[in-house]
Scaffold this motif. Structure first.
Motif, PDB file in Angstrom:
ATOM      1  N   ASP A 273       0.829  -1.207   0.000  1.00 34.52           N
ATOM      2  CA  ASP A 273       0.000   0.000   0.000  1.00 34.52           C
ATOM      3  C   ASP A 273       0.866   1.261   0.000  1.00 34.52           C
ATOM      4  O   ASP A 273       0.572   2.239  -0.704  1.00 34.52           O
ATOM      5  CB  ASP A 273      -0.929   0.015   1.216  1.00 34.52           C
ATOM      6  CG  ASP A 273      -2.005  -1.053   1.133  1.00 34.52           C
ATOM      7  OD1 ASP A 273      -2.161  -1.662   0.048  1.00 34.52           O
ATOM      8  OD2 ASP A 273      -2.689  -1.301   2.151  1.00 34.52           O
ATOM      9  N   ASP A 277       1.387   4.362  -2.718  1.00 37.38           N
ATOM     10  CA  ASP A 277       1.298   5.776  -2.349  1.00 37.38           C
ATOM     11  C   ASP A 277       2.546   6.532  -2.813  1.00 37.38           C
ATOM     12  O   ASP A 277       2.450   7.652  -3.337  1.00 37.38           O
ATOM     13  CB  ASP A 277       1.152   5.920  -0.830  1.00 37.38           C
ATOM     14  CG  ASP A 277      -0.172   5.371  -0.309  1.00 37.38           C
ATOM     15  OD1 ASP A 277      -1.121   5.257  -1.105  1.00 37.38           O
ATOM     16  OD2 ASP A 277      -0.243   5.057   0.894  1.00 37.38           O
ATOM     17  N   PHE A 292      -1.094   9.908   3.684  1.00 35.49           N
ATOM     18  CA  PHE A 292      -0.808   9.297   4.986  1.00 35.49           C
ATOM     19  C   PHE A 292      -1.812   9.750   6.045  1.00 35.49           C
ATOM     20  O   PHE A 292      -2.134   8.993   6.978  1.00 35.49           O
ATOM     21  CB  PHE A 292       0.615   9.631   5.433  1.00 35.49           C
ATOM     22  CG  PHE A 292       1.690   8.861   4.709  1.00 35.49           C
ATOM     23  CD1 PHE A 292       1.384   7.754   3.925  1.00 35.49           C
ATOM     24  CD2 PHE A 292       3.025   9.232   4.823  1.00 35.49           C
ATOM     25  CE1 PHE A 292       2.376   7.037   3.259  1.00 35.49           C
ATOM     26  CE2 PHE A 292       4.031   8.522   4.172  1.00 35.49           C
ATOM     27  CZ  PHE A 292       3.703   7.427   3.382  1.00 35.49           C
ATOM     28  N   TYR A 295      -4.788   7.446   6.723  1.00 32.77           N
ATOM     29  CA  TYR A 295      -4.657   6.208   7.491  1.00 32.77           C
ATOM     30  C   TYR A 295      -4.952   6.484   8.965  1.00 32.77           C
ATOM     31  O   TYR A 295      -4.408   7.426   9.550  1.00 32.77           O
ATOM     32  CB  TYR A 295      -3.237   5.647   7.371  1.00 32.77           C
ATOM     33  CG  TYR A 295      -2.870   5.089   6.010  1.00 32.77           C
ATOM     34  CD1 TYR A 295      -3.241   3.806   5.640  1.00 32.77           C
ATOM     35  CD2 TYR A 295      -2.127   5.850   5.104  1.00 32.77           C
ATOM     36  CE1 TYR A 295      -2.892   3.294   4.392  1.00 32.77           C
ATOM     37  CE2 TYR A 295      -1.780   5.357   3.859  1.00 32.77           C
ATOM     38  CZ  TYR A 295      -2.169   4.078   3.516  1.00 32.77           C
ATOM     39  OH  TYR A 295      -1.821   3.573   2.283  1.00 32.77           O
ATOM     40  N   ASP A 296      -5.798   5.645   9.569  1.00 32.95           N
ATOM     41  CA  ASP A 296      -6.028   5.780  11.004  1.00 32.95           C
ATOM     42  C   ASP A 296      -5.067   4.857  11.749  1.00 32.95           C
ATOM     43  O   ASP A 296      -4.275   4.120  11.149  1.00 32.95           O
ATOM     44  CB  ASP A 296      -7.481   5.485  11.362  1.00 32.95           C
ATOM     45  CG  ASP A 296      -7.926   4.076  10.950  1.00 32.95           C
ATOM     46  OD1 ASP A 296      -7.058   3.212  10.688  1.00 32.95           O
ATOM     47  OD2 ASP A 296      -9.149   3.843  10.886  1.00 32.95           O
ATOM     48  N   ALA A 299      -5.115   1.202  10.781  1.00 29.77           N
ATOM     49  CA  ALA A 299      -4.462   0.920   9.502  1.00 29.77           C
ATOM     50  C   ALA A 299      -2.951   0.907   9.664  1.00 29.77           C
ATOM     51  O   ALA A 299      -2.268   0.015   9.132  1.00 29.77           O
ATOM     52  CB  ALA A 299      -4.876   1.954   8.463  1.00 29.77           C
ATOM     53  N   TRP A 300      -2.421   1.878  10.416  1.00 26.85           N
ATOM     54  CA  TRP A 300      -0.977   1.909  10.631  1.00 26.85           C
ATOM     55  C   TRP A 300      -0.516   0.679  11.417  1.00 26.85           C
ATOM     56  O   TRP A 300       0.544   0.117  11.134  1.00 26.85           O
ATOM     57  CB  TRP A 300      -0.574   3.178  11.375  1.00 26.85           C
ATOM     58  CG  TRP A 300      -0.535   4.414  10.530  1.00 26.85           C
ATOM     59  CD1 TRP A 300      -1.207   5.581  10.739  1.00 26.85           C
ATOM     60  CD2 TRP A 300       0.233   4.620   9.333  1.00 26.85           C
ATOM     61  NE1 TRP A 300      -0.922   6.492   9.755  1.00 26.85           N
ATOM     62  CE2 TRP A 300      -0.030   5.933   8.879  1.00 26.85           C
ATOM     63  CE3 TRP A 300       1.103   3.816   8.605  1.00 26.85           C
ATOM     64  CZ2 TRP A 300       0.555   6.464   7.728  1.00 26.85           C
ATOM     65  CZ3 TRP A 300       1.693   4.342   7.450  1.00 26.85           C
ATOM     66  CH2 TRP A 300       1.422   5.636   7.033  1.00 26.85           C
ATOM     67  N   ILE A 303      -0.352  -2.227   9.064  1.00 26.62           N
ATOM     68  CA  ILE A 303       0.801  -2.124   8.168  1.00 26.62           C
ATOM     69  C   ILE A 303       2.093  -2.440   8.905  1.00 26.62           C
ATOM     70  O   ILE A 303       2.915  -3.246   8.443  1.00 26.62           O
ATOM     71  CB  ILE A 303       0.863  -0.709   7.552  1.00 26.62           C
ATOM     72  CG1 ILE A 303      -0.286  -0.516   6.558  1.00 26.62           C
ATOM     73  CG2 ILE A 303       2.205  -0.469   6.866  1.00 26.62           C
ATOM     74  CD1 ILE A 303      -0.438   0.915   6.066  1.00 26.62           C
TER      75      ILE A 303
END
Length: 314
Positions: A273, A277, A292, A295-296, A299-300, A303
């Motif tokens: 992802d 980006d 960026f 992303y909450d 999500a981070w 990842i």
């Protein structure tokens, strides 16, 4: 004691025939009334104790050039007051874009000879790409030269037998010079570090500022006692260079990627992802920071936990 490293340097590294100098940057901030300002030092030590390092690009404006100040001649004891003032100033101006105190130098050579060598190395360390010189004596640039040259830094210092340099993370490091003549041109990595130095300095400033109010999810946030992690300048260079290798050209995109790598995960660009980006930002289709921001924390977390284990920031 803040001044201990400077006093130790002056006492333990200095040979009987060495002069002791402090190098200050005319482009950096220092109030005229401060005891370390050039007018104050001139009044206290005399004009013969100070010489301007006439950078070719600033030779028309000597007051903007660095000043090499003789604190003690061979056999003389330097005034502890100036060592203490310099040490405090070097740490107080850590967060400024331009640092006033560039370091303390030991050399058996007199003022003019050392100043001439500093100017000559401005050409030798030039980044190229249209730029014919580098103010390599600036602390962040010198820190990057150390990373690029390792022991070969001694050839750059030449007649400067030892140099106490303030670091980007709030300490001091000692460099040793060499009387062996410089062997040809410096490696290309030197040009890369000097070319990227302004952007690296900007990133370090953003990193320091962000540590005061870090994001909620920041598993790699620096939590040590120093302002930044040791070797922060080297880490910053590697991160900035990697961002450029990924075809990012906008400084905001580069800094955003580097900042997320030192807060979220150093291997962030390995995630598919994030790779997409970066590719979109490199193509000019989006702002990496704006992407960026979408992303909450969940999500981070997803990842970061999917990435391989990292050993350090870069």
């Amino acid at each position: 004691m803040t001044a201990r490293p400077v006093i130790h340097f002056a006492e333990q590294y200095r040979a009987p025939g060495d002069y002791l100098y402090v190098l200050v940057d005319g482009l950096a901030e220092c109030d005229q009334e401060h005891p370390l300002s050039i007018p104050s030092l001139t009044q206290a030590l005399g004009e013969s104790a100070i010489v301007r390092v006439l950078r070719p690009d600033l030779a028309h404006s000597p007051e903007a050039c660095p000043a090499l100040v003789q604190l003690a001649a061979p056999g003389e004891t330097p005034a502890a007051r100036y060592l203490e003032l310099g040490a405090h100033y070097a740490l107080d101006d850590l967060t400024r874009n331009k640092r006033y105190v560039c370091g303390w130098l030991l050399s058996p050579q007199p003022l003019a000879a050392v100043a001439d060598h500093l100017v000559a190395q401005c050409h030798a360390t030039a980044p190229g790409r249209g730029r014919t010189l580098s103010p390599w004596y600036e602390p962040i640039r010198l820190e990057l030269l150390i990373a690029a040259l390792r022991s070969q830094i001694a050839e750059v210092l030449g007649p400067i037998s030892a140099w106490l340099c303030p670091t980007s993370w709030g300490s001091f490091t000692v460099l040793r010079g060499s009387t062996v003549p410089q062997q040809g041109e410096l490696p290309p990595l030197v040009r890369d570090t000097q070319h990227l130095a302004p952007l690296i300095s900007d990133f370090l400033g953003v990193w320091r500022h962000a540590l005061k109010r870090p994001p909620r999810y920041a598993p790699w946030r620096w939590k040590g006692t120093s302002l930044l992690p040791p070797q922060a300048g080297t880490h910053a260079f590697r991160l900035v260079r990697d961002a450029r290798d990924r075809k990012l050209s906008d400084s905001h995109d580069i800094i955003s990627l580097c900042l997320h790598r030192v807060f979220i995960h150093p291997h962030l660009p390995q995630h598919p992802d994030i790779q997409r980006d970066i590719a979109q930002a490199a193509a000019g289709n989006l702002s990496l920071q704006a992407r960026f921001d979408a992303y909450d924390d969940a999500a981070w977390t997803h990842i970061a936990t999917s990435l391989p284990r990292a050993e350090n920031y870069s």
